[in-house]
Design a protein around this motif. Structure first.
Motif, short mmCIF file in Angstrom:
data_model
loop_
_atom_site.label_atom_id
_atom_site.label_comp_id
_atom_site.label_asym_id
_atom_site.label_seq_id
_atom_site.Cartn_x
_atom_site.Cartn_y
_atom_site.Cartn_z
N GLY A 1 12.95 68.94 75.36
CA GLY A 1 11.33 68.83 75.67
C GLY A 1 10.53 69.96 75.36
N CYS A 2 9.59 70.17 76.35
CA CYS A 2 8.47 71.18 75.63
C CYS A 2 8.90 72.75 75.87
N MET A 3 9.83 73.07 76.77
CA MET A 3 10.26 74.33 76.80
C MET A 3 11.30 74.71 75.53
N GLY B 1 -0.39 58.93 76.86
CA GLY B 1 -0.70 59.74 75.79
C GLY B 1 -1.34 61.06 76.31
N GLN B 2 -1.68 62.04 75.68
CA GLN B 2 -2.19 63.24 76.25
C GLN B 2 -3.79 63.18 76.50
N THR B 3 -3.98 62.29 75.42
CA THR B 3 -5.57 62.01 75.45
C THR B 3 -5.54 60.28 75.09
N ASN C 1 15.55 67.81 80.51
CA ASN C 1 14.50 67.81 79.54
C ASN C 1 13.23 68.35 80.24
N THR C 2 12.63 69.39 79.68
CA THR C 2 11.71 70.50 80.10
C THR C 2 10.19 70.35 80.18
N CYS C 3 9.65 71.06 80.74
CA CYS C 3 7.96 71.03 80.99
C CYS C 3 7.85 72.69 80.86
N ALA C 4 6.62 72.80 79.97
CA ALA C 4 6.31 74.29 79.89
C ALA C 4 5.00 74.37 80.46
N ILE C 5 4.16 73.51 81.15
CA ILE C 5 2.88 73.60 81.37
C ILE C 5 2.25 74.85 82.17
N ARG C 6 3.22 75.12 83.09
CA ARG C 6 2.90 76.32 83.91
C ARG C 6 4.29 77.34 84.13
N TYR D 1 11.91 66.81 83.93
CA TYR D 1 11.08 67.70 84.41
C TYR D 1 9.71 67.21 83.85
N GLY D 2 8.57 67.46 84.31
CA GLY D 2 7.10 67.49 83.73
C GLY D 2 6.53 66.03 83.78
N CYS D 3 5.98 65.76 82.83
CA CYS D 3 4.94 64.60 83.06
C CYS D 3 5.68 63.19 82.57
N GLN D 4 4.95 62.16 82.73
CA GLN D 4 5.46 60.87 82.41
C GLN D 4 5.83 60.69 81.00
N MET D 5 5.27 61.37 80.05
CA MET D 5 5.82 61.31 78.75
C MET D 5 7.19 62.08 78.62
N ASN D 6 7.50 62.93 79.33
CA ASN D 6 8.96 63.50 79.55
C ASN D 6 9.95 62.32 80.13
N VAL D 7 9.57 61.50 81.21
CA VAL D 7 10.26 60.51 81.60
C VAL D 7 10.48 59.65 80.61
N CYS E 1 -4.11 75.70 77.36
CA CYS E 1 -3.02 74.60 77.31
C CYS E 1 -1.81 74.82 76.19
N ILE E 2 -0.72 74.64 76.75
CA ILE E 2 0.29 74.97 75.81
C ILE E 2 0.89 73.40 75.11
N VAL E 3 0.46 72.53 75.67
CA VAL E 3 0.82 71.19 74.98
C VAL E 3 0.49 71.10 73.50
N PRO E 4 -0.37 71.42 73.12
CA PRO E 4 -0.68 71.32 71.48
C PRO E 4 0.71 72.02 70.66
N HIS E 5 1.10 73.22 71.39
CA HIS E 5 2.03 73.88 70.80
C HIS E 5 3.21 73.28 70.91
N THR E 6 3.63 72.68 72.01
CA THR E 6 4.88 72.03 72.27
C THR E 6 5.10 70.38 71.76
N ARG E 7 4.11 69.93 71.58
CA ARG E 7 3.97 68.33 70.97
C ARG E 7 3.45 68.31 69.71
N GLY E 8 2.77 69.29 69.26
CA GLY E 8 2.28 69.08 67.84
C GLY E 8 0.99 68.02 67.83
FE1 F3S Z 1 4.30 67.03 79.77
FE2 F3S Z 1 4.72 69.55 80.68
FE3 F3S Z 1 5.16 68.66 78.31
S1 F3S Z 1 3.32 68.06 81.36
S2 F3S Z 1 3.58 67.27 77.53
S3 F3S Z 1 6.34 67.96 79.76
S4 F3S Z 1 4.65 70.65 78.89
#
Ligand code: F3S
Ligand code: SAH
Ligand code: SF4
Length: 450
Positions: free
Chosen positions: A83-85, A200-202, A50-55, A14-20, A164-171
């Motif tokens: 992953g992030c969750m 990359g996130q940025t 492999n999870t996402c926590a963005i929303r 789930y989630g973004c290309q970083m998770n892929v 945004c939760i990403v700094p908390h989930t990805r450091g």
């Molecule tokens: Fe990506 Fe979702 Fe984590 S968008 S960085 S998998 S919170």
């Protein structure tokens, strides 16, 4: 001759290309430890989500799916959440789902084989420590897409956007060494893949201590066999003149930038801590367009951020037009526990129906704009890289350098080849096309529609 069958692993992403990309790393690491990848969860020895926590919605989907996965488990299957969750909820996930035996955050995948072994012995495990050195350089990812390769060049994020939760989930942000990225890209192109997407996130704040993102673009763009180079997601503040010049000069760098705007109102941007104003964002757009003719821009936008007034929202609509976005991923603000936006005064929270209406209006404006742009492109001839067989099975789905989707009739054997295509029809968002008898210019800018 009989031998013990190798254990199997299934990963759902789930989630973004970083998770892929991370799932490809996990598959690769587990393959090196004797696991075979399988395409479905039924009866797999190891099932990872492999999870996402963005929303909140993304998390609810995973919670639902975890319950469903129960019925695919054998008596001794191991289920893990990564992953992030996993990073965000840690032990709470073990409490919530009794059939889950491991919880591993984005910097802990090296520990997976060991944690799985422990789980087989009945020990449930959690690994959510950040590791600022971790880039998994020694792991060979298992890639399944022959056409394009996702290459993480940076992990974590040092911005602190208040929603945004990403700094908390990805450091914290860290970049890979340029030579490691180049090594990986060289390996990838040897397999016949010619499109590279740097992640990359940025991503444009990339800096390995010696080289910045401009150096990285030039280094990757000059590797023989890299024909299309993309990156996602850049931050407007990290588009230095050097980076823009590198994008403009590197022939493989495609005429598309995904540039998240989030809001068109300076007031809201300030409260989001995006670190740019409406004017500065549009200035960045102008600089990019001046350097890269025929550039296509896409974006991310959040509506209903706390305190967003009708006027603020109108400014988002006018900014969509001013920036000339061709597409936008649009989201309703979702409060993420622990982020600063959740601590804004309760009376500033936007009612769900108001946010919903704004989202619908925004989608309409974006759609109308992309429709108008796309109709103007009918009749143009452009290079298409065929990516896969389309869902209906009759057509092939390809992309132009500037990220437009084109459906063309053709045989599956043409996947992963480049062709000149005439754009003959559009739904408003995607195109249909036909092959034209012209060999594709390999490194030339595209002719524009006349
Ligand atoms: Fe990506 Fe979702 Fe984590 S968008 S960085 S998998 S919170
Ligand atoms: N690092 C990227 C964004 C990654 S998250 C960047 O800064 O551009 C992808 C998108 O999800 C964001 O661009 C944003 O539009 C959206 N998003 C992030 N947090 C959100 C939240 N709490 N509610 C709604 N949308 C959110
Ligand atoms: Fe989140 Fe902002 Fe970092 Fe993007 S730049 S990942 S939106 S904190």
């Amino acid at each position: 001759m009989s031998s013990t069958p190798r254990p199997t692993v299934y990963i759902e992403t789930y989630g973004c290309q970083m998770n892929v990309a991370d799932s490809e790393l996990m598959y690769g690491s587990l393959a090196a430890h004797g696991y075979d990848a399988v395409e479905a969860p039924d009866g797999a020895d190891v099932i990872l989500v492999n999870t996402c926590a963005i929303r909140d919605h993304a998390e609810q989907r995973v919670i639902g799916r975890l319950g469903e996965l129960r019925r695919f488990m054998k008596a001794d299957s191991i289920v893990g959440v990564t992953g992030c969750m996993a990073q965000r909820l840690g032990p709470k996930l073990l409490e919530k789902a009794r059939h889950v035996s491991l919880v591993v955050g984005p910097d802990g995948y090296r520990a997976l084989p060991q944690l799985i072994d422990n789980a087989r012995n009945g020990e449930r495990g959690i690994f959510t420590t950040f590791d600022l050195e971790e880039h998994y350089e020694d792991v060979t990812p298992r890639r399944t897409d022959p056409v394009k390769a996702w290459i993480p060049v940076q992990r974590g994020c040092d911005y602190r956007c208040t929603y945004c939760i990403v700094p908390h989930t990805r450091g914290a942000e860290r970049s890979r060494q340029l030579h490691e990225v180049v090594r990986e890209v060289r390996q990838v192109v040897e397999t016949g893949t010619s499109e590279i997407v740097l992640l990359g996130q940025t991503v444009n704040s990339y800096n390995d201590g010696t080289n910045d993102f401009a150096d990285l673009l030039r280094a990757v763009g000059s590797i023989d066999g890299v024909r299309r180079l993309r990156y996602t997601s850049p931050h407007p503040n990290d588009f230095s003149d050097r980076v823009i010049a590198a994008h403009a000069e590197v022939a493989a760098a495609c005429e598309h930038v995904h540039l998240p705007m989030q809001s068109g109102s300076t007031r809201v941007l300030k409260r989001m801590l995006r670190r740019y104003s409406r004017e500065e964002f549009l200035e960045c757009v102008d600089r990019l367009r001046a350097a890269i003719p025929s550039l296509v821009l896409t974006t991310d936008i959040i509506v209903g951020f706390p305190g967003e007034s009708d006027e603020d929202f109108e400014e988002t609509l006018t900014a969509v037009t001013a920036a000339g976005f061709s597409e936008a991923f649009t989201f309703k603000f979702s409060p993420r526990p622990g982020t600063p936006a959740t601590r804004m005064p309760p009376e500033e929270m936007i009612a769900d129906d108001v946010a919903g209406e704004r989202l619908q209006r925004l989608i309409q404006v974006v759609r109308a704009q992309s429709r108008e742009q796309n109709i103007a492109l009918l009749g143009a001839r452009t290079e298409v890289l065929l990516e896969r067989v389309a869902k209906d099975g009759e057509l092939l789905m390809g992309r132009t350098r500037d990220w437009k989707t084109v459906l063309v009739p053709g045989h599956a054997s043409l996947v992963n080849s480049y062709h000149m295509v005439e754009l003959t029809g559009t739904t408003g968002s995607t195109f249909t096309g036909t092959f034209v008898q012209e060999s594709a210019p390999s490194r030339q800018p595209l002719p524009m529609a006349s």
